[in-house]
Write a protein that holds these residues in place. Structure first.
Motif, PDB file in Angstrom:
ATOM      1  N   PRO A 175      -5.949  -8.495  -2.960  1.00 22.39           N
ATOM      2  CA  PRO A 175      -7.063  -9.220  -3.574  1.00 22.39           C
ATOM      3  C   PRO A 175      -7.182  -8.866  -5.052  1.00 22.39           C
ATOM      4  O   PRO A 175      -6.936  -7.732  -5.449  1.00 22.39           O
ATOM      5  CB  PRO A 175      -8.279  -8.742  -2.785  1.00 22.39           C
ATOM      6  N   ALA A 176      -7.531  -9.842  -5.871  1.00 17.47           N
ATOM      7  CA  ALA A 176      -7.672  -9.625  -7.309  1.00 17.47           C
ATOM      8  C   ALA A 176      -8.931  -8.819  -7.612  1.00 17.47           C
ATOM      9  O   ALA A 176      -9.951  -8.970  -6.939  1.00 17.47           O
ATOM     10  CB  ALA A 176      -7.732 -10.966  -8.021  1.00 17.47           C
ATOM     11  N   GLY A 177      -8.802  -7.950  -8.588  1.00 15.34           N
ATOM     12  CA  GLY A 177      -9.965  -7.243  -9.088  1.00 15.34           C
ATOM     13  C   GLY A 177     -10.491  -6.118  -8.228  1.00 15.34           C
ATOM     14  O   GLY A 177     -11.567  -5.601  -8.476  1.00 15.34           O
ATOM     15  N   SER A 178      -9.785  -5.720  -7.206  1.00 15.97           N
ATOM     16  CA  SER A 178     -10.263  -4.609  -6.385  1.00 15.97           C
ATOM     17  C   SER A 178      -9.116  -3.630  -6.157  1.00 15.97           C
ATOM     18  O   SER A 178      -7.977  -3.916  -6.463  1.00 15.97           O
ATOM     19  CB  SER A 178     -10.799  -5.117  -5.050  1.00 15.97           C
ATOM     20  N   SER A 179      -9.440  -2.482  -5.622  1.00 18.83           N
ATOM     21  CA  SER A 179      -8.392  -1.506  -5.347  1.00 18.83           C
ATOM     22  C   SER A 179      -7.516  -2.002  -4.198  1.00 18.83           C
ATOM     23  O   SER A 179      -7.934  -2.830  -3.390  1.00 18.83           O
ATOM     24  CB  SER A 179      -8.998  -0.144  -5.014  1.00 18.83           C
ATOM     25  N   LEU A 180      -6.323  -1.492  -4.134  1.00 21.89           N
ATOM     26  CA  LEU A 180      -5.368  -1.908  -3.119  1.00 21.89           C
ATOM     27  C   LEU A 180      -5.821  -1.426  -1.742  1.00 21.89           C
ATOM     28  O   LEU A 180      -5.982  -0.224  -1.527  1.00 21.89           O
ATOM     29  CB  LEU A 180      -3.983  -1.333  -3.445  1.00 21.89           C
ATOM     30  N   PRO A 181      -6.055  -2.334  -0.810  1.00 19.42           N
ATOM     31  CA  PRO A 181      -6.501  -1.928   0.526  1.00 19.42           C
ATOM     32  C   PRO A 181      -5.449  -1.095   1.255  1.00 19.42           C
ATOM     33  O   PRO A 181      -4.256  -1.298   1.078  1.00 19.42           O
ATOM     34  CB  PRO A 181      -6.702  -3.258   1.257  1.00 19.42           C
ATOM     35  N   ALA A 182      -5.906  -0.169   2.068  1.00 23.05           N
ATOM     36  CA  ALA A 182      -5.078   0.643   2.972  1.00 23.05           C
ATOM     37  C   ALA A 182      -4.065   1.511   2.237  1.00 23.05           C
ATOM     38  O   ALA A 182      -3.039   1.877   2.802  1.00 23.05           O
ATOM     39  CB  ALA A 182      -4.384  -0.257   3.999  1.00 23.05           C
ATOM     40  N   ALA A 183      -4.335   1.888   0.982  1.00 20.58           N
ATOM     41  CA  ALA A 183      -3.364   2.641   0.190  1.00 20.58           C
ATOM     42  C   ALA A 183      -3.464   4.156   0.366  1.00 20.58           C
ATOM     43  O   ALA A 183      -2.576   4.876  -0.061  1.00 20.58           O
ATOM     44  CB  ALA A 183      -3.501   2.295  -1.288  1.00 20.58           C
ATOM     45  N   THR A 184      -4.506   4.640   0.999  1.00 16.59           N
ATOM     46  CA  THR A 184      -4.639   6.084   1.191  1.00 16.59           C
ATOM     47  C   THR A 184      -4.605   6.421   2.671  1.00 16.59           C
ATOM     48  O   THR A 184      -5.003   5.622   3.515  1.00 16.59           O
ATOM     49  CB  THR A 184      -5.948   6.622   0.582  1.00 16.59           C
ATOM     50  N   GLN A 240       0.820  -1.212   0.000  1.00 11.59           N
ATOM     51  CA  GLN A 240       0.000   0.000   0.000  1.00 11.59           C
ATOM     52  C   GLN A 240       0.855   1.264   0.000  1.00 11.59           C
ATOM     53  O   GLN A 240       0.376   2.345  -0.324  1.00 11.59           O
ATOM     54  CB  GLN A 240      -0.957   0.010   1.206  1.00 11.59           C
ATOM     55  N   ILE A 241       2.136   1.152   0.337  1.00 13.66           N
ATOM     56  CA  ILE A 241       3.027   2.315   0.366  1.00 13.66           C
ATOM     57  C   ILE A 241       3.376   2.699  -1.064  1.00 13.66           C
ATOM     58  O   ILE A 241       3.809   1.865  -1.851  1.00 13.66           O
ATOM     59  CB  ILE A 241       4.322   2.023   1.158  1.00 13.66           C
ATOM     60  N   ASP A 242       3.204   3.987  -1.396  1.00 15.08           N
ATOM     61  CA  ASP A 242       3.541   4.427  -2.752  1.00 15.08           C
ATOM     62  C   ASP A 242       5.055   4.526  -2.917  1.00 15.08           C
ATOM     63  O   ASP A 242       5.818   4.443  -1.951  1.00 15.08           O
ATOM     64  CB  ASP A 242       2.831   5.739  -3.114  1.00 15.08           C
ATOM     65  N   ALA A 243       5.504   4.674  -4.148  1.00 16.55           N
ATOM     66  CA  ALA A 243       6.938   4.648  -4.484  1.00 16.55           C
ATOM     67  C   ALA A 243       7.730   5.732  -3.764  1.00 16.55           C
ATOM     68  O   ALA A 243       8.915   5.555  -3.488  1.00 16.55           O
ATOM     69  CB  ALA A 243       7.128   4.773  -5.989  1.00 16.55           C
ATOM     70  N   CYS A 295       6.961   6.843  -0.767  1.00 15.74           N
ATOM     71  CA  CYS A 295       6.724   6.673   0.672  1.00 15.74           C
ATOM     72  C   CYS A 295       6.010   7.900   1.246  1.00 15.74           C
ATOM     73  O   CYS A 295       6.220   8.271   2.380  1.00 15.74           O
ATOM     74  CB  CYS A 295       8.031   6.396   1.409  1.00 15.74           C
ATOM     75  N   SER A 296       5.168   8.509   0.459  1.00 17.40           N
ATOM     76  CA  SER A 296       4.485   9.734   0.896  1.00 17.40           C
ATOM     77  C   SER A 296       3.124   9.473   1.516  1.00 17.40           C
ATOM     78  O   SER A 296       2.479  10.405   1.986  1.00 17.40           O
ATOM     79  CB  SER A 296       4.330  10.698  -0.287  1.00 17.40           C
ATOM     80  N   ASN A 297       2.701   8.215   1.552  1.00 18.97           N
ATOM     81  CA  ASN A 297       1.375   7.942   2.099  1.00 18.97           C
ATOM     82  C   ASN A 297       1.386   7.128   3.387  1.00 18.97           C
ATOM     83  O   ASN A 297       0.373   6.546   3.758  1.00 18.97           O
ATOM     84  CB  ASN A 297       0.493   7.264   1.043  1.00 18.97           C
ATOM     85  N   ILE A 298       2.524   7.089   4.094  1.00 16.57           N
ATOM     86  CA  ILE A 298       2.493   6.482   5.428  1.00 16.57           C
ATOM     87  C   ILE A 298       2.009   7.541   6.406  1.00 16.57           C
ATOM     88  O   ILE A 298       2.205   8.730   6.190  1.00 16.57           O
ATOM     89  CB  ILE A 298       3.857   5.883   5.853  1.00 16.57           C
ATOM     90  N   TYR A 299       1.359   7.104   7.465  1.00 14.18           N
ATOM     91  CA  TYR A 299       0.792   8.063   8.413  1.00 14.18           C
ATOM     92  C   TYR A 299       1.029   7.613   9.846  1.00 14.18           C
ATOM     93  O   TYR A 299       1.267   6.430  10.115  1.00 14.18           O
ATOM     94  CB  TYR A 299      -0.709   8.266   8.149  1.00 14.18           C
ATOM     95  N   ILE A 300       0.990   8.573  10.744  1.00  8.90           N
ATOM     96  CA  ILE A 300       1.211   8.303  12.162  1.00  8.90           C
ATOM     97  C   ILE A 300       0.139   7.339  12.657  1.00  8.90           C
ATOM     98  O   ILE A 300      -1.049   7.566  12.454  1.00  8.90           O
ATOM     99  CB  ILE A 300       1.195   9.619  12.974  1.00  8.90           C
ATOM    100  N   GLY A 301       0.579   6.250  13.272  1.00 13.32           N
ATOM    101  CA  GLY A 301      -0.332   5.233  13.790  1.00 13.32           C
ATOM    102  C   GLY A 301      -0.533   4.056  12.854  1.00 13.32           C
ATOM    103  O   GLY A 301      -1.050   3.022  13.264  1.00 13.32           O
ATOM    104  N   GLU A 302      -0.120   4.190  11.594  1.00  2.48           N
ATOM    105  CA  GLU A 302      -0.226   3.065  10.664  1.00  2.48           C
ATOM    106  C   GLU A 302       0.728   1.969  11.135  1.00  2.48           C
ATOM    107  O   GLU A 302       1.815   2.238  11.642  1.00  2.48           O
ATOM    108  CB  GLU A 302       0.153   3.516   9.256  1.00  2.48           C
TER     109      GLU A 302
END
Length: 186
Positions: A139-148, A113-116, A118-125
């Motif tokens: 999971p196939a066919g769905s958006s990447l969980p926990a990516a935002t 879920q971490i972007d290239a 590393c700008s989308n990690i957050y405090i408490g993750e």
């Protein structure tokens, strides 16, 4: 016609059962009052990503549908990262990888879920910091969980490419390259 359908169902049953059991839950948790995904992840050593993936369809992307008393899966057999780290202010992927003696490829593979940048990690993750690949695939066919970053969360670092501590003598003036060792010889 009916006999063919029955025969097909009997022949397919072992394959269906095998695919259902391929993702057996290895650990479970019963949701308590006040829980949300990151608090469960931190308390039970499961990454935010892994919790989202193994509960696809049960926990929504904003983790606001947890019901007290419901049982959720924490990890699956053979794909269960229990070596975790809770992101703090000023963390970067390079710093986390360095502190856990990981190469960043393993860090990113265990936390897709971490972007290239590393700008989308957050405090408490909660991140998986295992030294080998330990998480289930997306999971196939769905958006990447926990990516935002959740709307209520604070990004860990406004400048993800920097480490948590920058020496005070380091110049940030782009025109001043006197302190760069490879420029002194030019």
């Amino acid at each position: 016609m009916f006999a063919r359908a029955v025969i097909a169902a009997v022949l397919a049953a072992p394959f269906v059962a095998q695919s259902v059991f391929a993702a057996d839950c290895s650990r479970t948790y019963t949701v308590q009052e006040g829980d949300w995904c990151d608090t469960i992840s931190a308390a039970k050593n499961v990454s935010t990503y892994q919790l989202a993936v193994v509960n696809t369809g049960n926990i929504d992307s904003s983790c606001d549908n947890l019901q007290v008393g419901n049982t959720i899966c924490l990890g699956t057999v053979g794909e269960d990262c229990t070596t975790t780290y809770v992101v703090k202010q000023n963390d970067s992927c390079d710093l986390i990888a360095q502190n856990y003696q990981l190469n960043t490829t393993i860090l990113y593979t265990n936390n897709p879920q971490i972007d290239a940048e590393c700008s989308n990690i957050y405090i408490g993750e909660v991140l998986c910091v295992a030294k080998s690949i330990a998480v289930p695939p997306p999971p196939a066919g769905s958006s990447l969980p926990a990516a935002t970053i959740p709307a209520t969360a604070t990004p860990a670092n406004a400048h993800p490419s920097t480490s948590a501590s920058v020496p005070s003598s380091t110049s940030t003036d782009a025109g001043n390259d006197d302190d760069l060792p490879w420029c002194d010889e030019l």
